[in-house]
Write a protein that holds these residues in place. Structure first.
Motif, mmCIF file in Angstrom:
data_model
loop_
_atom_site.group_PDB
_atom_site.id
_atom_site.type_symbol
_atom_site.label_atom_id
_atom_site.label_comp_id
_atom_site.label_asym_id
_atom_site.label_seq_id
_atom_site.Cartn_x
_atom_site.Cartn_y
_atom_site.Cartn_z
ATOM 1 N N ARG A 94 3.541 -9.963 -17.403
ATOM 2 C CA ARG A 94 4.171 -9.547 -16.253
ATOM 3 C C ARG A 94 4.262 -10.388 -15.098
ATOM 4 O O ARG A 94 3.411 -11.176 -14.738
ATOM 5 N N TYR A 95 5.425 -10.549 -14.500
ATOM 6 C CA TYR A 95 5.853 -11.657 -13.438
ATOM 7 C C TYR A 95 6.428 -10.697 -12.433
ATOM 8 O O TYR A 95 7.051 -9.536 -12.395
ATOM 9 N N HIS A 96 6.804 -11.505 -11.100
ATOM 10 C CA HIS A 96 7.357 -10.751 -10.055
ATOM 11 C C HIS A 96 7.644 -11.729 -9.197
ATOM 12 O O HIS A 96 7.199 -12.842 -8.771
ATOM 13 N N LEU A 97 8.957 -11.461 -8.452
ATOM 14 C CA LEU A 97 9.623 -12.264 -7.645
ATOM 15 C C LEU A 97 8.683 -12.431 -6.201
ATOM 16 O O LEU A 97 8.920 -13.480 -5.472
ATOM 17 N N ASP A 98 7.845 -11.728 -6.119
ATOM 18 C CA ASP A 98 6.742 -11.772 -5.028
ATOM 19 C C ASP A 98 5.239 -11.449 -5.439
ATOM 20 O O ASP A 98 5.057 -11.458 -6.640
ATOM 21 N N SER A 99 4.475 -11.450 -4.507
ATOM 22 C CA SER A 99 3.179 -11.098 -4.785
ATOM 23 C C SER A 99 2.947 -9.877 -5.541
ATOM 24 O O SER A 99 3.759 -8.769 -5.240
ATOM 25 N N PHE A 100 2.060 -9.384 -6.439
ATOM 26 C CA PHE A 100 1.874 -8.281 -7.008
ATOM 27 C C PHE A 100 0.190 -8.102 -7.520
ATOM 28 O O PHE A 100 -0.386 -9.099 -7.230
ATOM 29 N N SER A 101 0.084 -6.816 -7.931
ATOM 30 C CA SER A 101 -1.379 -6.658 -8.230
ATOM 31 C C SER A 101 -1.797 -5.868 -9.269
ATOM 32 O O SER A 101 -0.617 -5.227 -10.058
ATOM 33 N N TYR A 102 -3.057 -5.872 -9.848
ATOM 34 C CA TYR A 102 -3.539 -4.946 -10.924
ATOM 35 C C TYR A 102 -4.729 -4.376 -10.636
ATOM 36 O O TYR A 102 -5.600 -4.848 -9.723
ATOM 37 N N GLN A 103 -4.679 -2.882 -10.899
ATOM 38 C CA GLN A 103 -6.141 -2.351 -10.746
ATOM 39 C C GLN A 103 -6.803 -2.472 -12.083
ATOM 40 O O GLN A 103 -6.422 -2.004 -12.950
ATOM 41 N N VAL A 104 -8.309 -2.810 -11.800
ATOM 42 C CA VAL A 104 -9.005 -2.929 -12.999
ATOM 43 C C VAL A 104 -10.071 -2.130 -12.567
ATOM 44 O O VAL A 104 -11.226 -2.100 -11.698
ATOM 45 N N PRO A 105 -10.413 -0.846 -13.494
ATOM 46 C CA PRO A 105 -11.483 -0.036 -13.271
ATOM 47 C C PRO A 105 -13.032 -0.743 -13.789
ATOM 48 O O PRO A 105 -13.060 -1.269 -14.809
ATOM 49 N N ILE A 106 -13.989 -0.446 -12.858
ATOM 50 C CA ILE A 106 -15.168 -0.833 -13.092
ATOM 51 C C ILE A 106 -16.409 0.276 -13.041
ATOM 52 O O ILE A 106 -16.406 1.175 -12.181
ATOM 53 N N LYS A 107 -16.814 0.567 -14.109
ATOM 54 C CA LYS A 107 -17.392 1.825 -14.695
ATOM 55 C C LYS A 107 -18.758 2.110 -14.001
ATOM 56 O O LYS A 107 -19.449 3.259 -13.866
ATOM 57 N N GLU A 108 -19.383 0.947 -13.744
ATOM 58 C CA GLU A 108 -20.690 1.082 -13.311
ATOM 59 C C GLU A 108 -21.149 -0.201 -12.375
ATOM 60 O O GLU A 108 -20.511 -1.203 -12.555
ATOM 61 N N ASP A 109 -22.260 -0.172 -11.704
ATOM 62 C CA ASP A 109 -22.731 -1.580 -11.029
ATOM 63 C C ASP A 109 -23.403 -2.358 -11.719
ATOM 64 O O ASP A 109 -23.614 -2.027 -13.044
ATOM 65 N N GLY A 179 -11.395 -5.300 -1.752
ATOM 66 C CA GLY A 179 -10.726 -5.207 -2.894
ATOM 67 C C GLY A 179 -11.301 -4.310 -3.791
ATOM 68 O O GLY A 179 -10.811 -4.321 -5.013
ATOM 69 N N TYR A 180 -12.081 -3.412 -3.439
ATOM 70 C CA TYR A 180 -12.904 -2.535 -4.297
ATOM 71 C C TYR A 180 -12.808 -1.059 -3.790
ATOM 72 O O TYR A 180 -13.258 -0.653 -2.734
ATOM 73 N N THR A 186 -12.248 1.273 -8.794
ATOM 74 C CA THR A 186 -11.285 0.358 -9.394
ATOM 75 C C THR A 186 -11.396 -1.118 -8.256
ATOM 76 O O THR A 186 -11.481 -1.062 -6.967
ATOM 77 N N MET A 187 -11.020 -2.252 -8.959
ATOM 78 C CA MET A 187 -10.930 -3.378 -8.396
ATOM 79 C C MET A 187 -9.547 -3.830 -8.272
ATOM 80 O O MET A 187 -8.666 -3.704 -9.292
ATOM 81 N N VAL A 188 -8.993 -4.271 -7.043
ATOM 82 C CA VAL A 188 -7.551 -4.765 -7.111
ATOM 83 C C VAL A 188 -7.486 -6.431 -7.122
ATOM 84 O O VAL A 188 -7.956 -7.048 -6.375
ATOM 85 N N VAL A 189 -6.858 -6.846 -8.115
ATOM 86 C CA VAL A 189 -6.495 -8.315 -8.577
ATOM 87 C C VAL A 189 -5.256 -8.484 -8.021
ATOM 88 O O VAL A 189 -4.092 -8.075 -8.712
ATOM 89 N N GLU A 190 -5.032 -9.414 -7.141
ATOM 90 C CA GLU A 190 -3.669 -9.879 -6.564
ATOM 91 C C GLU A 190 -3.353 -11.193 -7.043
ATOM 92 O O GLU A 190 -3.937 -12.128 -6.897
ATOM 93 N N PHE A 191 -2.085 -11.280 -7.521
ATOM 94 C CA PHE A 191 -1.287 -12.411 -8.026
ATOM 95 C C PHE A 191 -0.531 -12.814 -6.845
ATOM 96 O O PHE A 191 0.632 -12.267 -6.681
#
Length: 308
Positions: A94-109, A179-180, A186-191
């Protein structure tokens, strides 16, 4: 004695109550044992730009989801991606002409490692596609040039250790909590787009544990000698550090990712050891339960004898 026996509570009811308490405690202990995710367990994986997929190592990738924007592409599937058997992952993106992000779920500490998967399938020279990756304002990968690291149609991974505790997300000692999202865990990872072309990603994998618990790509040895115009030069990086990467055997810019040594086969037994420990814990819990029931039975028998 008869009057005393008539006033005291039913011993069978008391015994049942105690047994229920012991059973409840045993269930709680077993639940804690089962709830803890063993180190080395992949808790989330998504095939960016692609379909659901199960890797030869047993990693189950979900079909592309959790993205903010961008374009899905399977252009890389026409290549035989080197350094991996997961062409279905590294061949899509997945690419984008601008910045974009993905959400990554984190189930526990706990401690986790985020693996970002890349492969350059469009450009055939360095400095054509360069971008950053950020989490909560922390640059986890800086000036990533995939081709400069491994060349064209070659798998390349970046590994980011993270720590989640309560409402706080920490990366390399830096607070990335912005970012959490605690409410959705969920954690947000930005490209992040820079001046050279567009950011992209082929896959995201979240593993419980530390870097030692993550299976990494093998060292890559290019099949051909690079042309002079393909070799990154130190002058192009101004004052930033350049060193020899033994896996690539050419000067490359070092990013925030760790080196990628061979994954020892001995560590493949870690999972079986962890499951063995879990099994022993469950057996021990059951043994404790049986022992407590016997003690209660003995105590009740003694009370009955005294009452007589």
């Amino acid at each position: 004695n008869a009057e005393y026996m008539g006033e005291q509570k039913d011993p069978s009811a008391s015994k049942m109550f105690r047994v229920c308490l012991v059973l409840a405690a045993a269930c709680c202990i077993a639940q804690v044992v089962y709830a803890a995710i063993p180190a080395g367990t992949v808790t989330y994986a998504v095939n960016a730009g692609g379909d659901a997929y199960r890797s030869p190592d047993g990693i189950v990738y979900e079909a592309d989801r959790g993205f903010s924007d961008g374009v899905a592409s399977d252009y890389g599937l026409k290549f035989d991606i080197a350094r991996t058997e997961e062409d279905a992952v590294y061949g899509t993106e997945r690419y984008h002409l601008d910045s974009f992000s993905y959400q990554v779920p984190i189930k526990e500490d706990g401690e986790f490692v985020l693996t970002l998967k890349f492969s350059e399938v469009w450009f055939n020279a360095p400095y054509q596609k360069v971008f950053d990756v950020e989490i909560g304002g922390v640059k986890v990968v800086r000036d990533l040039d995939i081709f400069a690291n491994v060349g064209r149609a070659v798998a390349h991974d970046e590994y980011i250790p993270i720590v989640v505790k309560g409402r706080k997300l920490t990366i390399d000692g830096q607070d990335a909590s912005s970012g959490y999202d605690v409410s959705t865990r969920t954690m947000v990872v930005e490209f992040v787009k820079l001046s050279q072309d567009n950011p992209k990603v082929c896959g995201l994998v979240l593993t419980k544990g530390t870097l030692q618990d993550v299976k990494r790509l093998p060292p890559y040895l290019p099949e051909r000698e690079l042309d002079d115009d393909e070799i990154p030069q130190a002058d192009d990086y101004e004052d930033e550090e350049v060193e020899l990467d033994p896996a690539f055997r050419e000067p490359v810019k070092r990013h925030r990712s760790v080196e990628e040594p061979d994954f020892p086969e001995e560590s493949q037994g870690i999972m079986s050891l962890l499951f063995s420990v879990t099994g022993l814990a469950i057996i021990g819990t059951l043994g404790l339960f049986v022992g407590l029931v016997r003690v209660l039975n003995t105590t009740e028998d003694k009370k009955k004898k005294k009452s007589k």
